[in-house]
Design a protein around this motif. Structure first.
Motif, PDB file in Angstrom:
ATOM      1  N   ILE A 103       0.942  -1.019   0.242  1.00 33.48           N
ATOM      2  CA  ILE A 103       0.155   0.071   0.005  1.00 33.48           C
ATOM      3  C   ILE A 103       0.689   0.929   0.023  1.00 33.48           C
ATOM      4  O   ILE A 103       0.111   2.236  -0.495  1.00 33.48           O
ATOM      5  N   LYS A 104       2.203   1.117   0.358  1.00 33.76           N
ATOM      6  CA  LYS A 104       2.991   2.387   0.327  1.00 33.76           C
ATOM      7  C   LYS A 104       3.298   2.872  -0.907  1.00 33.76           C
ATOM      8  O   LYS A 104       4.004   3.584  -1.026  1.00 33.76           O
ATOM      9  N   ALA A 105       3.014   1.892  -2.072  1.00 35.34           N
ATOM     10  CA  ALA A 105       3.159   2.276  -3.348  1.00 35.34           C
ATOM     11  C   ALA A 105       2.298   3.749  -3.586  1.00 35.34           C
ATOM     12  O   ALA A 105       3.057   4.408  -4.202  1.00 35.34           O
ATOM     13  N   GLY A 155      10.420  -1.160   6.762  1.00 31.98           N
ATOM     14  CA  GLY A 155      10.758  -1.767   5.566  1.00 31.98           C
ATOM     15  C   GLY A 155       9.865  -1.463   4.114  1.00 31.98           C
ATOM     16  O   GLY A 155      10.479  -0.957   3.259  1.00 31.98           O
ATOM     17  N   ASN A 156       8.611  -1.600   4.493  1.00 32.30           N
ATOM     18  CA  ASN A 156       7.810  -1.211   3.202  1.00 32.30           C
ATOM     19  C   ASN A 156       7.725   0.421   2.813  1.00 32.30           C
ATOM     20  O   ASN A 156       7.749   0.731   1.519  1.00 32.30           O
ATOM     21  N   LEU A 157       7.663   1.171   3.723  1.00 33.70           N
ATOM     22  CA  LEU A 157       7.865   2.779   3.257  1.00 33.70           C
ATOM     23  C   LEU A 157       9.001   2.999   2.481  1.00 33.70           C
ATOM     24  O   LEU A 157       9.177   3.512   1.483  1.00 33.70           O
ATOM     25  N   CYS A 264      -3.179  -1.593  10.416  1.00 34.67           N
ATOM     26  CA  CYS A 264      -3.006  -0.019  10.791  1.00 34.67           C
ATOM     27  C   CYS A 264      -1.574  -0.175  11.191  1.00 34.67           C
ATOM     28  O   CYS A 264      -1.252  -0.850  12.274  1.00 34.67           O
ATOM     29  N   GLY A 265      -0.485   0.401  10.950  1.00 35.24           N
ATOM     30  CA  GLY A 265       0.554   0.994  11.533  1.00 35.24           C
ATOM     31  C   GLY A 265       0.494   2.215  12.294  1.00 35.24           C
ATOM     32  O   GLY A 265       0.031   2.294  13.461  1.00 35.24           O
ATOM     33  N   VAL A 266       1.381   3.229  11.699  1.00 37.25           N
ATOM     34  CA  VAL A 266       0.976   4.767  12.455  1.00 37.25           C
ATOM     35  C   VAL A 266      -0.251   5.209  12.167  1.00 37.25           C
ATOM     36  O   VAL A 266      -0.487   6.152  12.597  1.00 37.25           O
ATOM     37  N   GLY A 267      -0.884   4.701  11.011  1.00 40.75           N
ATOM     38  CA  GLY A 267      -2.253   5.066  10.703  1.00 40.75           C
ATOM     39  C   GLY A 267      -2.359   5.670   9.366  1.00 40.75           C
ATOM     40  O   GLY A 267      -3.504   5.990   9.033  1.00 40.75           O
ATOM     41  N   GLY A 268      -1.278   6.271   8.922  1.00 44.59           N
ATOM     42  CA  GLY A 268      -1.426   7.073   7.556  1.00 44.59           C
ATOM     43  C   GLY A 268      -1.981   6.550   6.469  1.00 44.59           C
ATOM     44  O   GLY A 268      -2.868   7.140   5.712  1.00 44.59           O
ATOM     45  N   ALA A 269      -1.898   5.396   6.196  1.00 44.49           N
ATOM     46  CA  ALA A 269      -2.239   4.781   4.968  1.00 44.49           C
ATOM     47  C   ALA A 269      -3.693   4.555   4.934  1.00 44.49           C
ATOM     48  O   ALA A 269      -4.538   4.736   4.379  1.00 44.49           O
ATOM     49  N   PRO A 270      -4.030   3.738   6.272  1.00 45.43           N
ATOM     50  CA  PRO A 270      -5.464   3.494   6.378  1.00 45.43           C
ATOM     51  C   PRO A 270      -6.230   4.539   6.764  1.00 45.43           C
ATOM     52  O   PRO A 270      -7.407   4.642   6.494  1.00 45.43           O
ATOM     53  N   THR A 411      -5.746  -6.221   1.634  1.00 40.48           N
ATOM     54  CA  THR A 411      -4.674  -7.084   1.813  1.00 40.48           C
ATOM     55  C   THR A 411      -3.443  -6.118   1.422  1.00 40.48           C
ATOM     56  O   THR A 411      -3.084  -5.784   0.200  1.00 40.48           O
ATOM     57  N   THR A 412      -2.749  -5.402   2.300  1.00 37.32           N
ATOM     58  CA  THR A 412      -1.904  -4.328   2.157  1.00 37.32           C
ATOM     59  C   THR A 412      -0.370  -4.627   1.608  1.00 37.32           C
ATOM     60  O   THR A 412       0.379  -3.541   1.063  1.00 37.32           O
ATOM     61  N   GLY A 413      -0.003  -5.749   1.681  1.00 38.76           N
ATOM     62  CA  GLY A 413       1.577  -6.092   1.165  1.00 38.76           C
ATOM     63  C   GLY A 413       1.891  -7.453   0.797  1.00 38.76           C
ATOM     64  O   GLY A 413       1.106  -8.468   1.378  1.00 38.76           O
TER      65      GLY A 413
HETATM   66  C1  LIG Z   1       2.751   0.383   6.371  1.00 39.76           C
HETATM   67  C2  LIG Z   1       1.720  -0.897   6.187  1.00 39.76           C
HETATM   68  C3  LIG Z   1       0.468  -0.640   6.681  1.00 39.76           C
HETATM   69  C4  LIG Z   1       0.179   0.458   7.683  1.00 39.76           C
HETATM   70  O1  LIG Z   1       0.227   1.709   7.027  1.00 39.76           O
HETATM   71  P1  LIG Z   1       0.535   2.848   8.147  1.00 39.76           P
HETATM   72  O2  LIG Z   1       0.320   3.841   7.483  1.00 39.76           O
HETATM   73  O3  LIG Z   1       1.748   2.786   8.906  1.00 39.76           O
HETATM   74  O4  LIG Z   1      -0.725   2.671   9.157  1.00 39.76           O
HETATM   75  C5  LIG Z   1      -0.214  -1.920   6.491  1.00 39.76           C
HETATM   76  N1  LIG Z   1       0.246  -2.997   6.026  1.00 39.76           N
HETATM   77  C6  LIG Z   1       1.543  -2.886   5.256  1.00 39.76           C
HETATM   78  C7  LIG Z   1       2.007  -4.190   4.510  1.00 39.76           C
HETATM   79  C8  LIG Z   1       2.216  -2.075   5.537  1.00 39.76           C
HETATM   80  O5  LIG Z   1       3.574  -1.978   5.072  1.00 39.76           O
END
Ligand SMILES: *Cc1c(COP(=O)(O)O)cnc(C)c1O
Length: 448
Positions: A103-105, A155-157, A264-270, A411-413
């Protein structure tokens, strides 16, 4: 000064409901993100599409647009959807997003492009034809090579920022926290990105990167905890999804509720995705985040509005999870602020469940994701099967409409997970499923 500590969060899967949903704060003077910012981001991505096609041949098929499919899922593990009583299930397949594999793409690449565009305009690299392919000229690349783009990442960002920056000719540096996987570091180095490794957590890697960049006027730091550009890029997904729902003949209105479940990680993407979807569908869309039981930073901050910057350590948890993309101790303040009136709730899930869902998805649907992405599957189980979930459906008047509902697990990654690593995930997941095949099964929905 207060002396009482915050309430501790149990290390058990739970569903928390946001009581402040639809309560909008008084207009404040802070610069807020608007939907026209999101439209700008969408237009920017379109302007860059011809250049991206040139830089990344894998984008030729989609004409330079980075987008994932919406795939119908016949079922979800642990949910007994007899006669479609809960409606339909879908997978928004960001695990297959090209270039970054997650999703970081969306957000990450958008921010790098915005920076490149502003430099290009300032230095007159674009002539009146406004053809963005000019940005791969040697003049452009030699200008970009004078600048560094850097970021802190689990990692992904880092993959999305690093790969796009390097492709444009920037010097790229990724500051990586302890849980970052070796293969993600290796992949970045193969793309010519400098990887700096830290033994600390994500917040520490971000802080170190921010400090280093602030000392260098030719360094641009992508700040995951505060970036508007990332947020706007993530939000573009909402317009894309709207079009996909339309072409799949999926209705979204009060009688056809849409549920969206986002890791959700930091929350930016979701939060970006939710911001866009709530703008489009309003109260007809219900967005739930999912976090690891050991690392629920968004939950901790939503539950403790009077303690800005609260960490998962403050609520008695250790931030240790195999979901590297979600191993974040503190939430983004920007995301929290935007989500306060929009988010329906937050589910938490155990690592074993992530692996079980990853293996189930592989064995049933032949879809390959990473553990962080598997968190999404705990969303529908919690919303449809827990006490709290049922009370949400009932409070919102949704029970009569559930047969016409649609549920999207995001499914984010996962695209670039190496085979040996993935085989290990599958083994662990299958062994969890075998153990749970005994009486109490998947932490599933009981349909009494
Ligand atoms: C970064 C990430 C998230 C969550 O994004 P945030 O902006 O950190 O909340 C979810 N799934 C995957 C696979 C990610 O890499």
């Amino acid at each position: 000064m207060r002396t009482d500590g915050p309430q501790q969060i149990m290390k058990l899967p739970q569903l928390w409901l946001n009581q402040d949903i639809n309560v909008y704060p008084d207009a404040d003077s802070d610069a807020r993100i608007t939907i026209s910012n999101v439209k700008e981001a969408e237009l920017r991505l379109a302007r860059f599409a011809p250049l991206l096609m040139e830089l990344f041949p894998e984008l030729v098929a989609s004409q330079g647009i980075i987008e994932s499919e919406l795939i119908e899922l016949p079922s979800i593990a642990g949910i007994d959807n007899i006669n479609g009583r809960y409606g339909k299930f879908w997978d928004k397949a960001d695990h297959a997003l090209p270039i970054a594999g997650s999703i970081k793409a969306r957000g990450g690449i958008h921010e790098v492009l915005e920076f490149a565009e502003s430099l290009a305009r300032r230095h007159g690299l674009l002539d009146s034809s406004n053809d963005y392919c000019q940005l791969s000229s040697s003049t452009s690349r030699s200008l970009f090579s004078q600048y560094e783009v850097s970021v802190g990442s689990t990692g992904n960002l880092g993959l999305s920022i690093g790969i796009m920056s390097a492709a444009l000719g920037f010097r790229a540096t990724v500051h990586m926290s302890a849980e970052a996987k070796q293969w993600k570091k290796d992949r970045l180095r193969r793309h010519g990105v400098t990887v700096v490794e830290y033994s600390g957590d994500y917040a520490q890697a971000v802080e170190a990167g921010r400090q280093r960049a602030s000392a260098d006027p030719h360094s641009y730091f992508v700040d995951d905890e505060q970036s508007h550009s990332l947020f706007m890029g993530y939000a573009v997904a909402a317009f894309r999804l709207q079009a996909q729902l339309k072409s799949a003949n999926v209705k979204v209105d009060a009688e056809h509720p849409l549920f969206v479940y986002l890791p959700c990680g930091v929350g930016g993407a979701p939060a970006g995705v939710t911001f866009g979807l709530k703008h489009i569908f309003g109260k007809a869309v219900h967005c739930f985040f999912v976090e690891p039981t050991t690392s629920p930073c968004f939950l901790a901050q939503m539950q403790n509005p009077d303690r800005p910057g609260i960490t998962v350590y403050d609520v008695g948890l250790d931030n240790v999870t195999e979901a590297d993309g979600l191993a974040v101790p503190a939430a983004s303040a920007l995301a929290i602020k935007e989500m306060r009136p929009l988010l329906s709730g937050i589910a938490t899930t155990a690592d074993d469940t992530l692996f079980a869902d990853l293996a189930w998805l592989h064995d049933q649907e032949n879809i390959r994701i990473e553990p962080s992405a598997a968190a999404a599957f705990s969303g529908p189980r919690m919303v449809l099967g827990s006490e709290a979930g049922r009370s949400y459906l009932s409070q919102q008047g949704l029970l009569p409409h559930m047969q016409q509902a649609n549920h999207i697990v995001w499914t984010t990654g996962g695209l670039f997970v190496p085979d040996d690593e993935y085989a290990g995930f599958l083994d662990r997941g299958r062994s969890v499923i075998r153990k749970q095949a005994k009486p109490q099964a998947h932490p599933g929905v009981n349909n009494s």
